[in-house]
Structure formats: C-alpha cells, structure tokens
Design a protein around this motif. Structure first.
Motif, short mmCIF file in Angstrom:
data_model
loop_
_atom_site.label_atom_id
_atom_site.label_comp_id
_atom_site.label_asym_id
_atom_site.label_seq_id
_atom_site.Cartn_x
_atom_site.Cartn_y
_atom_site.Cartn_z
N HIS A 40 1.48 2.54 1.35
CA HIS A 40 0.32 1.84 1.90
C HIS A 40 -0.02 0.59 1.09
O HIS A 40 -0.39 -0.45 1.65
CB HIS A 40 -0.89 2.78 1.94
CG HIS A 40 -0.76 3.86 2.96
ND1 HIS A 40 -1.60 4.96 2.98
CD2 HIS A 40 0.10 4.01 3.99
CE1 HIS A 40 -1.25 5.75 3.98
NE2 HIS A 40 -0.22 5.19 4.61
N LEU A 41 0.10 0.71 -0.24
CA LEU A 41 -0.19 -0.44 -1.08
C LEU A 41 0.81 -1.58 -0.84
O LEU A 41 0.44 -2.76 -0.84
CB LEU A 41 -0.17 -0.03 -2.56
CG LEU A 41 -1.37 0.79 -3.04
CD1 LEU A 41 -1.14 1.27 -4.46
CD2 LEU A 41 -2.65 -0.04 -2.96
N LYS A 89 2.41 -2.19 1.96
CA LYS A 89 2.05 -2.81 3.24
C LYS A 89 0.78 -3.64 3.13
O LYS A 89 0.65 -4.69 3.75
CB LYS A 89 1.87 -1.71 4.30
CG LYS A 89 3.15 -1.02 4.71
CD LYS A 89 2.88 0.01 5.79
CE LYS A 89 4.17 0.68 6.26
NZ LYS A 89 3.91 1.69 7.33
N TYR A 90 -0.16 -3.15 2.30
CA TYR A 90 -1.43 -3.86 2.13
C TYR A 90 -1.21 -5.24 1.50
O TYR A 90 -1.72 -6.25 1.97
CB TYR A 90 -2.36 -3.01 1.26
CG TYR A 90 -3.65 -3.71 0.86
CD1 TYR A 90 -4.73 -3.75 1.74
CD2 TYR A 90 -3.76 -4.31 -0.39
CE1 TYR A 90 -5.92 -4.39 1.37
CE2 TYR A 90 -4.94 -4.94 -0.76
CZ TYR A 90 -6.01 -4.98 0.12
OH TYR A 90 -7.17 -5.61 -0.24
N THR A 109 -2.16 -5.06 5.76
CA THR A 109 -2.52 -3.86 6.52
C THR A 109 -3.67 -3.13 5.84
O THR A 109 -3.66 -2.95 4.61
CB THR A 109 -1.31 -2.92 6.64
OG1 THR A 109 -0.22 -3.65 7.20
CG2 THR A 109 -1.63 -1.73 7.51
N PHE A 110 -4.65 -2.69 6.62
CA PHE A 110 -5.78 -1.96 6.03
C PHE A 110 -5.32 -0.64 5.44
O PHE A 110 -4.45 0.05 5.99
CB PHE A 110 -6.86 -1.70 7.09
CG PHE A 110 -7.65 -2.92 7.45
CD1 PHE A 110 -8.31 -3.66 6.49
CD2 PHE A 110 -7.74 -3.34 8.78
CE1 PHE A 110 -9.04 -4.79 6.82
CE2 PHE A 110 -8.46 -4.47 9.12
CZ PHE A 110 -9.12 -5.20 8.14
N LEU A 111 -5.91 -0.26 4.32
CA LEU A 111 -5.60 1.02 3.69
C LEU A 111 -6.32 2.15 4.42
O LEU A 111 -7.41 1.96 4.97
CB LEU A 111 -6.03 0.99 2.22
CG LEU A 111 -5.27 0.00 1.33
CD1 LEU A 111 -5.92 -0.10 -0.04
CD2 LEU A 111 -3.81 0.43 1.21
N LYS A 125 -14.76 -2.33 9.74
CA LYS A 125 -13.41 -1.90 10.01
C LYS A 125 -13.32 -1.38 11.45
O LYS A 125 -14.32 -0.97 12.05
CB LYS A 125 -12.99 -0.78 9.05
CG LYS A 125 -12.90 -1.21 7.59
CD LYS A 125 -11.76 -2.19 7.36
CE LYS A 125 -11.50 -2.41 5.87
NZ LYS A 125 -12.61 -3.03 5.16
N GLU A 137 -10.30 3.83 7.91
CA GLU A 137 -10.12 2.64 7.06
C GLU A 137 -11.39 2.29 6.29
O GLU A 137 -11.38 1.43 5.42
CB GLU A 137 -9.75 1.43 7.92
CG GLU A 137 -8.48 1.59 8.72
CD GLU A 137 -8.27 0.47 9.74
OE1 GLU A 137 -7.13 0.29 10.18
OE2 GLU A 137 -9.27 -0.20 10.09
N ASN A 177 -9.41 1.82 -1.15
CA ASN A 177 -9.18 0.44 -1.58
C ASN A 177 -8.00 0.45 -2.55
O ASN A 177 -7.53 1.52 -2.97
CB ASN A 177 -10.45 -0.16 -2.21
CG ASN A 177 -10.92 0.62 -3.41
OD1 ASN A 177 -10.18 0.83 -4.36
ND2 ASN A 177 -12.18 1.07 -3.38
N PRO A 178 -7.49 -0.70 -2.93
CA PRO A 178 -6.30 -0.73 -3.80
C PRO A 178 -6.47 0.04 -5.10
O PRO A 178 -5.52 0.66 -5.59
CB PRO A 178 -6.10 -2.23 -4.06
CG PRO A 178 -6.68 -2.90 -2.86
CD PRO A 178 -7.86 -2.07 -2.48
#
Length: 406
Positions: A172-173, A175-176, A181-183, A238, A243, A339-340
């Motif tokens: 996911h990170l 892609k983010y 892309t939203f996490l 969102k 998300e 979030n990241p």
C-alpha cells in the motif's frame, strides 16, 4: 480460618507501592548516597523477609479463596498480585486441577503452580495447562506435548497475520508514494469486498460473490457493519470509509456541533458517534481488540522487569513480546487513522514480531513431532495395560461363574 481480603491487605503493606519494601529500598539508596550504607547492614535481612512474607500471606489467602471456588486462587497462590491478573483466562480443565491443588495445598505438591523467576502472567497461563496434564497423567512428555501444542497454535494464529499486515502495508505504501493511491485501514478487506471494491489479490469468484451479497444487504445494515461512506465524504474528505481517519471525522463533527451551539458533552458525544459510524462495527471492534491486546502485552512486558535483564534471560522471546506490543499498538493506530506513519509502523513491527516469534519457538517446532510420537507410544502402552486388565478381570469373573454353576 481467616479473611483472604485481610491477608492480601497485610501483604500489600509489605510490598505495596510506597510501603515497607519501597521504604527499605529508599533507605538503602539514601544511605549509599551519604556513604553510610554499612550502618544499615542489620536491616538487610528485612528486605528478603519482606518479600517472602508478602508472598506467603498471599498464598495463605489463595488457599482460602480456592476453598470458596474463587477462579483467581491458583494464580494468586502462584505469586501474582491481583492487579497483574488482567487480560487472561485459565482454561477450565487446568483451572480445576490448579485450584484443587491449592485447596489441598497441605497434602499435595504445589511447586508446579508457583511462578518461576521472570515468569509473566501470560507465560504462566501458557505453562499451566501442560503441567496440569503432566501431573494428572504422570507423564511429563505428554504435558510438554500439550504445552507445545498451545504454543504452536498461538504462533499459527498470530504470525501469519503479522506477516500479512507487513506485506500488505508495504504494498500500500508503494502504491501511495508511486500513484497517490489512498491508504486503507487494516482489517477492512471484507468491507471492501461487500461494497464491490475488493483488493486485487482477492480471487475474482470470491469478489463477485461478496459484491452480490453486499448489493442484496439492506443499506442501513451494510453501512453499520462496514462504515458510513457518506460521513467519510462529508467530514473526512475521503470517498470510502476504509480510507478515512475516523478521529478527523469525530473532530470535525464535534467542531460543527459546537459552532451550532451544542454543549461540550453533546458535541463530544456527537463526534464520537460519527467516528464510530464511519468506522463501522467490524473496524471498530478490530481497533478495540487491538487496544486491549496492546494493554495486555504492555502489562506482560512490564512484569518482565529490567529490559536488559529480561533480554539476557529470554533473548528472542523478549524481542517477540516487545515487538508484539508495538505491532498491536501501531495496528490499532492504523485502523483508526490510516496514514504513511501508522501503516509503515504496522508493517515494520509486524515483520519484526513475526520473525522474532518464529526464532523464539523454532526449537519447539523441531522437537514437537518427536514428542507427539513418544506420547502416542505412551497412550498405546496405557491402552494395552487397560485391555490386559480387562481381560484378566473377565477371566476371573468366568472362573467365579464356573464355580457357581459348574
């Protein structure tokens, strides 16, 4: 004859916070700083006596509690304090054996129940069922098989999930940062499937079936279970509930309520309700469970004492416990506010926890098949002895009947 509450209160006067034990430690510390520690030498035996007396008083109280059927009796007898007995439940069959041993402490050997050096409540809970089986069966290996089975079952139920969070979080990170892309909050895969937004790794047939089920579920029920996308859009910025940072939703709704004239309590209640509705029942339950696991794990680590000493004593086992607490804490945070930072923390701590747990239990994994084989041989031997006794009994009965009717 006695009141267990009174005995436990007396024990707390010995080793409770700020009581005799702490005051003795403080006195020795101050004497050391003044260079007169040798003057307190006659008091040194009191330190050990204080600890031993507190433990003895709690054991006496535990015997009284066991006679009254208190389920905490065995753990209290083992040497744990009441405040340490949180977050775990002893299996009923082991509880019966353990409490029976405590109630009959004057006649039976209770050494197997007692807390070992550095043993936490969770460690004790894991050890006792196997030791109880060994005591009843008289076969130590059989008890070890039961204990190892419990350990390996726990490993199989937690480690794959930790690695999954680590892998999914990393993906996911990537892609983010690469595509914007939203996490997504961990633990929301089912919600995504039911709303026709299944992740790419879900088989197409499963995704179609889940989407069909979600389309046929009444919207109010689906929203309650999976989270409100409407609230996510209005107050979280969102498109989808999974998300959304639910704390942000709660804060925004609370601020809007205050601006409309609501009181502090009313605004807080409105914000909390909006946050829960945005999360949905499944996500909220997961976050709550993660928070409980974090607290239980933190208490377990606290019971280990000095970190350097605990690591020297347990090595990978201690790393597994500490990283397990960090993993549950970061996973809970990621469920609430994806979030990241939170997703990255969950990914890293999940990987560390999984590796450390496997390393800690590797010897158990290797020895388990051999122990099971030995336990099977023991069971076969006992079954053979039982069959032989049954045969001898039948022959004896036959001889008696022959004498009566012959």
């Amino acid at each position: 004859m006695g009141n267990p509450d009174d005995l436990e209160h007396l024990a707390a006067l010995f080793d409770g916070r700020g009581k005799l034990g702490d005051r003795l430690d403080e006195a020795f510390t101050q004497a050391s700083s003044l260079g007169v520690r040798d003057k307190l030498a006659p008091l040194r035996p009191m330190v050990r006596w204080t600890d031993d007396t507190a433990v003895d008083l709690r054991r006496r109280a535990a015997i009284l509690r066991a006679e009254d059927g208190d389920p905490r009796a065995a753990a209290l007898y083992a040497g744990f304090k009441p405040e340490e007995l949180r977050g775990g439940g002893l299996p009923p069959e082991a509880m019966l054996i353990a409490n029976a041993s405590v109630a009959d402490a004057s006649e039976s050997d209770t050494a197997w129940l007692r807390r070992k050096p550095g043993e936490t409540y969770q460690d004790w809970l894991q050890r006792i069922p196997g030791d109880a089986i060994a005591k009843v069966s008289g076969d130590k290996n059989l008890g070890e098989v039961v204990g190892d089975y419990i350990t390996l079952t726990a490993l199989a139920s937690t480690v794959p999930g930790a690695f999954k969070v680590a892998a999914a979080g990393t993906l996911h990170l990537i892609k983010y940062f690469k595509n914007g892309t939203f996490l997504k909050a961990p633990g929301t895969t089912l919600a995504q499937i039911l709303k026709g937004r299944a992740p790419s790794y879900i088989p197409a047939q499963v995704a179609r079936l889940g989407g069909t089920i979600g389309a046929r579920t009444p919207p109010a029920i689906l929203s309650a279970l999976t989270g409100s996308d409407t609230l996510a859009q209005l107050h979280g910025g969102k498109l989808w509930a999974w998300e959304t940072n639910v704390l942000k939703v709660g804060k925004n709704v609370s601020a809007a309520s205050r601006a409309a004239g609501a009181g502090r309590l009313g605004a807080f209640a409105g914000g909390a309700g909006a946050a829960l509705r945005t999360a949905g029942w499944w996500r909220a339950a997961g976050a709550g469970g993660g928070a409980v696991s974090t607290v239980v794990g933190a208490v377990d680590v606290w019971q280990e004492g000095n970190p350097a000493t605990a690591f020297k004593r347990e090595g990978a086992g201690y790393v597994s416990k500490v990283s397990g607490v960090a993993f549950n804490a970061s996973l809970t945070a990621a469920m609430i506010a994806p979030n990241p930072v939170t997703i990255g923390a969950a990914a890293v701590t999940g990987a560390v926890y999984g590796v450390a747990t496997i390393v800690d239990n590797w010897e158990t994994v290797k020895r388990f098949p051999g122990k099971v084989a030995d336990a099977g041989a023991w069971a076969g031997k006992k079954a053979g002895e039982g069959a032989e006794k049954l045969s001898d009994g039948a022959k004896a009965l036959g001889r008696k009947l022959g004498g009566l009717f012959g």
